[in-house]
Write a protein that holds these residues in place. Sequence first.
Motif, PDB file in Angstrom:
ATOM      1  N   GLU A 159       0.871  -1.186   0.000  1.00 48.56           N
ATOM      2  CA  GLU A 159       0.000   0.000   0.000  1.00 48.56           C
ATOM      3  C   GLU A 159       0.906   1.232   0.000  1.00 48.56           C
ATOM      4  O   GLU A 159       1.028   1.957   0.990  1.00 48.56           O
ATOM      5  N   LEU A 162       0.102   4.895   1.119  1.00 49.42           N
ATOM      6  CA  LEU A 162      -0.263   5.169   2.511  1.00 49.42           C
ATOM      7  C   LEU A 162       0.937   5.348   3.428  1.00 49.42           C
ATOM      8  O   LEU A 162       0.770   5.514   4.639  1.00 49.42           O
ATOM      9  N   CYS A 172      -6.052  11.028   6.387  1.00 50.73           N
ATOM     10  CA  CYS A 172      -6.213  10.079   5.281  1.00 50.73           C
ATOM     11  C   CYS A 172      -7.324   9.100   5.636  1.00 50.73           C
ATOM     12  O   CYS A 172      -7.545   8.801   6.811  1.00 50.73           O
ATOM     13  N   SER A 174      -7.282   6.124   5.476  1.00 49.70           N
ATOM     14  CA  SER A 174      -6.705   4.943   6.109  1.00 49.70           C
ATOM     15  C   SER A 174      -6.603   5.088   7.622  1.00 49.70           C
ATOM     16  O   SER A 174      -6.373   4.118   8.327  1.00 49.70           O
ATOM     17  N   SER A 179      -0.223  11.038   4.599  1.00 45.00           N
ATOM     18  CA  SER A 179       0.299   9.962   3.747  1.00 45.00           C
ATOM     19  C   SER A 179       0.641  10.510   2.365  1.00 45.00           C
ATOM     20  O   SER A 179       0.177  11.583   1.962  1.00 45.00           O
TER      21      SER A 179
END
Length: 297
Positions: A159, A162, A172, A174, A179
């Motif tokens: 990922e 991220l 973010c 996430s 990120s």
Amino acid sequence: MTEKEVIGVDLGGTAIKLGRFLENGTCLESVTIPTPQPATPEAVIDAIANTVLQLNSNKKAVALGIGTPGPADVHGRIALVAINLSGWHNVALADELEKKTGLKTVIANDANCAGLGEAWLGAGKNYQNLIMLTLGTGVGGAIILDGKVFTGRLGSAAELGLITLNPEGHPCNSGNQGSLEQYVSATAIYRDTKKTPAELGQLAENNNHEALTFWENYGKKLAYGLASLIYILTPEVIIIGGGVCGSSKFFLPSTEAEINRRVLESSRIGLKLMVAELGNQAGMVGAAKLAWQQWVN
């Protein structure tokens, strides 16, 4: 003796791309169908299975590879979550498609498939170790090591969008802050400039000073994230894909210069920055390669 084939599938929120491939990468036939709406697992599985059966009318296909818009489990069997698809949680996609098509099936995240596609037939075809970063609405990524997708022990590695750039930066989705995605995605570009990447690209084409300065700074931000990845992975090639790469000629020079400034030469010997070549076919191509690697070779 009849040559074997596989079928690669790229499952998207609005369209599903399918293609029949030989082992050398030749695409014998491809088709695009609309994603059923609502895109429930049952409706999508039926749509894919029916189209696969039509594509495989000659019964030469021996395996099926699927790229899904979200993470898969480490065994390539279960779609854990599929972004922008209705009701997709822990869907046994490979099992269901094997039942309906009779073909051995493997699934993977669509960004990983795109990276594998570029490594097989696209910009990375002469290299075994590479990173792909897709710069679109979000920032996706893929890591190819020794010609194979690296997904880690859980199946959810790579990922790349991220990773943290600024611990006090923009929040973010996430749960992270600052990120890489929050600085180099198309969404971030519009948030910061109120212009789309295409609009900024056109302004830069017209020699607009502000746009040219924006892209130069954008290239540096991209390099901040890539520098960390280079130190960890020392790839031969970094491939940049996604909609934002339409303006790559305005930002890749500053990306390269900033990488050269930040990364020790010993970690970037022979490193190349390249633009993706397969466009929106990369996911389908990579899904086919995944099938070859998993079930045939």
